[in-house]
Design an enzyme around this catalytic site. Structure first.
Site, PDB file in Angstrom:
ATOM      1  CG  ASP A 206       9.086   1.561  12.437  1.00 52.24           C
ATOM      2  OD1 ASP A 206       9.434   2.209  11.423  1.00 52.24           O
ATOM      3  OD2 ASP A 206       8.301   0.596  12.387  1.00 52.24           O
TER       4      ASP A 206
ATOM      5  CG  ASP B  17       1.255   4.369   4.447  1.00 54.24           C
ATOM      6  OD1 ASP B  17       0.023   4.243   4.305  1.00 54.24           O
ATOM      7  OD2 ASP B  17       1.962   3.499   4.972  1.00 54.24           O
TER       8      ASP B  17
ATOM      9  CG  ASP C 107      -0.194  -0.353   2.498  1.00 56.68           C
ATOM     10  OD1 ASP C 107       0.972   0.096   2.656  1.00 56.68           O
ATOM     11  OD2 ASP C 107      -0.760  -1.068   3.339  1.00 56.68           O
TER      12      ASP C 107
HETATM   13  P1  ATP Z   1       4.155  -2.834   5.407  1.00 57.38           P
HETATM   14  O1  ATP Z   1       3.026  -1.897   5.051  1.00 57.38           O
HETATM   15  O2  ATP Z   1       4.893  -3.385   4.262  1.00 57.38           O
HETATM   16  O3  ATP Z   1       3.757  -3.842   6.393  1.00 57.38           O
HETATM   17  P2  ATP Z   1       5.212  -0.452   6.587  1.00 57.38           P
HETATM   18  O4  ATP Z   1       6.569  -0.103   7.073  1.00 57.38           O
HETATM   19  O5  ATP Z   1       4.639   0.374   5.499  1.00 57.38           O
HETATM   20  O6  ATP Z   1       5.263  -1.964   6.176  1.00 57.38           O
HETATM   21  P3  ATP Z   1       2.940   0.376   8.085  1.00 57.38           P
HETATM   22  O7  ATP Z   1       2.320  -0.263   9.263  1.00 57.38           O
HETATM   23  O8  ATP Z   1       2.164   0.512   6.826  1.00 57.38           O
HETATM   24  O9  ATP Z   1       4.251  -0.469   7.827  1.00 57.38           O
HETATM   25  O10 ATP Z   1       3.478   1.784   8.570  1.00 57.38           O
HETATM   26  C1  ATP Z   1       3.864   2.817   7.689  1.00 57.38           C
HETATM   27  C2  ATP Z   1       5.031   3.589   8.277  1.00 57.38           C
HETATM   28  O11 ATP Z   1       4.649   4.189   9.522  1.00 57.38           O
HETATM   29  C3  ATP Z   1       6.261   2.773   8.608  1.00 57.38           C
HETATM   30  O12 ATP Z   1       7.064   2.544   7.492  1.00 57.38           O
HETATM   31  C4  ATP Z   1       6.942   3.637   9.649  1.00 57.38           C
HETATM   32  O13 ATP Z   1       7.608   4.709   9.075  1.00 57.38           O
HETATM   33  C5  ATP Z   1       5.761   4.182  10.429  1.00 57.38           C
HETATM   34  N1  ATP Z   1       5.409   3.318  11.566  1.00 57.38           N
HETATM   35  C6  ATP Z   1       4.552   2.267  11.566  1.00 57.38           C
HETATM   36  N2  ATP Z   1       4.482   1.701  12.773  1.00 57.38           N
HETATM   37  C7  ATP Z   1       5.299   2.405  13.586  1.00 57.38           C
HETATM   38  C8  ATP Z   1       5.653   2.317  14.963  1.00 57.38           C
HETATM   39  N3  ATP Z   1       5.138   1.372  15.746  1.00 57.38           N
HETATM   40  N4  ATP Z   1       6.526   3.224  15.435  1.00 57.38           N
HETATM   41  C9  ATP Z   1       7.034   4.200  14.656  1.00 57.38           C
HETATM   42  N5  ATP Z   1       6.757   4.316  13.357  1.00 57.38           N
HETATM   43  C10 ATP Z   1       5.898   3.444  12.803  1.00 57.38           C
HETATM   44 MG    MG Z   2       2.617   0.249   4.695  1.00 59.58          MG
END
Ligand code: ATP
Ligand code: MG
Length: 452
Positions: free
Chosen positions: A156, A82, A80
């Site tokens: 993170d 963001d 997805d």
């Molecule tokens: P995927 O969507 O592939 O599972 P992602 O890294 O995009 O991985 P998301 O949950 O969609 O994970 O989160 C988007 C972004 O938000 C992350 O890449 C990170 O920058 C931030 N983020 C998500 N969770 C946390 C957290 N617990 N603490 C700090 N930042 C976070």
């Molecule tokens: Mg994501």
């Protein structure tokens, strides 16, 4: 597409004439211009592009951020997209007709184009230490808007804090994420212990990215996981359910599961199952590892997978053991199993809140196990019509493939499902007598035609 290596050769050249990477972190972000990276608008969904351009045209800053930038740089297709912006949630909502404000703790905007939803978040500042952290170091309130740079530092991992700027198509890196991507290094931003304490779910995310992206944990990021895994016990069970699904439905569940076990996280998520795991079962194909491999394969082939089956596999050992226990106490087969299932689930949902819609089906799968051994009379034909027959049968196959003496039974069912009805009757008649007492008549019902 430019490979990461090529990006880095170009980066080095650029840098030798400008500043070094560590200088760039102090003096401002590292900015990689469009010709020097591999993210092309071709690889960005049209919905995400509409959101980025919509914000830009309304005079705001707009960036892709997080997993999508990371995945594009690694050459994967993002799950997805963001978007991060300096527009407030209300301003974003005004720009897009089909948008919704969501979230209580931190307001976000979901912009919908057809089936795709783009999540738009306003730049966030890091939590103010005194005001927003509870006594265990967790963030309890997190809603202060900030600058792009602050937004980067509160994320993170460094590899998740890369921004793709829609104004000039450059990549902006404040935290050293590009260097870490190149080194295949997952590194938590900032002081590791503090960042895990703030949000222990980051430990699960770290392991998920290792499993999914084939990267490695930085020493410090790794070292703290076994020490702090216990903090996950205080995370709301509903959030852990969401994370567990992501861990086990990533397409790399087999590897991810091993990591969870090795780092002591599985003990916290599934204490009953963990307690029954053999110390040195690493090389053994257990029902669970086999189930996870099958799940991964199905995801790879684009076939649907049901969380109910996954939870049935994850909890089978404790259910099975308690079932035997109740049978030894003279409770009959099916009630003993139902009791065991109910008790194991009741304890499990305190850690990982498996919703009823799944756990009911997990229970069906378990209860079908003894029922599949009862094939006499019309039972087999009725069982094939059970809505969860297929899942129950698949589960029986797994049990048989992983050492339970069920090969004959499994083969019988494999054949039974595909033959014509008269053949099915013959198969039932050919079964050896069970030596069971004839079934007692149910009150108020006509006698069933004698067949068993
Ligand atoms: P995927 O969507 O592939 O599972 P992602 O890294 O995009 O991985 P998301 O949950 O969609 O994970 O989160 C988007 C972004 O938000 C992350 O890449 C990170 O920058 C931030 N983020 C998500 N969770 C946390 C957290 N617990 N603490 C700090 N930042 C976070
Ligand atoms: Mg994501």
């Amino acid at each position: 597409m430019l490979s990461l290596n090529k990006i880095f050769t170009r980066l080095k050249k650029n840098r030798s004439s400008k500043n070094s990477h560590s200088d760039s972190q102090k003096g401002g972000p590292l900015i990689i211009a469009r010709p020097d990276h591999n993210i092309s608008r071709k690889h960005i969904s049209s919905a995400a592009l509409k959101v980025l351009y919509g914000l830009k045209d309304a005079g705001f800053d707009a960036y892709l951020v997080g997993g999508c930038v990371r995945d594009l740089l690694l050459g994967y297709e993002p799950k997805d997209f963001d978007v991060a912006t300096n527009a407030s949630p209300e301003q974003v909502h005004k720009v897009f007709r089909r948008s919704r404000l969501i979230g209580r703790r931190f307001k976000l905007v979901h912009v919908r184009y057809g089936r795709e939803v783009i999540e738009v978040a306003t730049f966030r500042a890091p939590p103010e230490i005194e005001q927003h952290i509870d006594e265990q170091g967790r963030i309890v309130q997190d809603n202060v808007f900030g600058t792009l740079e602050q937004d980067a530092w509160r994320r993170d991992f460094t590899i998740n804090a890369l921004y793709y700027n829609i104004r000039d198509f450059s990549i902006v890196d404040f935290t050293g994420g590009l260097a870490d991507l190149k080194a295949k290094n997952i590194r938590l931003i900032g002081h590791v212990e503090t960042r895990y304490r703030e949000d222990p779910v980051r430990m699960l995310r770290a392991l998920r990215f290792v499993g999914k992206l084939d990267l490695e944990l930085d020493d410090e990021t790794e070292r703290w996981i076994p020490k702090l895994a216990h903090l996950l016990a205080d995370i709301p069970a509903a959030r852990l359910f969401d994370e567990t699904l992501k861990l086990y439905l990533s397409g790399d569940a087999a590897v991810t599961h091993e990591l969870l076990v090795d780092y002591g996280v599985f003990d916290i998520l599934f204490p009953q199952a963990a307690a029954l795991m053999d110390e040195d079962e690493d090389d053994v194909h257990t029902l669970l590892t086999k189930a996870l491999e099958n799940t991964d394969q199905r995801i790879d082939e684009g076939k649907p997978v049901t969380p109910a089956f996954l939870f049935a596999a994850l909890l089978w050992e404790p259910v099975n053991q308690l079932w035997q226990h109740y049978q030894a106490k003279n409770i009959s087969v099916i009630p003993a199993l139902q009791k065991a299932a109910a008790e194991v689930l009741a304890e499990q949902v305190q850690r990982v809140a498996i919703p009823k819609r799944y756990s009911i089906v997990s229970k069906d799968i378990w209860v079908l196990q003894p029922r599949l051994t009862m094939r006499q009379g019309k039972r087999a034909i009725r069982l094939v019509q059970h809505p969860k027959f297929r899942a129950g049968y698949d589960f029986l196959l797994l049990r048989s493939e992983t050492g339970e003496p069920l090969t004959e039974l499994a083969e019988w069912w494999t054949a039974f499902q595909v033959v014509a009805e008269d053949e099915q009757q013959k198969m039932v008649q050919a079964l050896p007598a069970t030596g069971r007492k004839p079934r007692r008549r149910r009150r108020g019902k006509k006698p069933v035609a004698k067949s068993e």
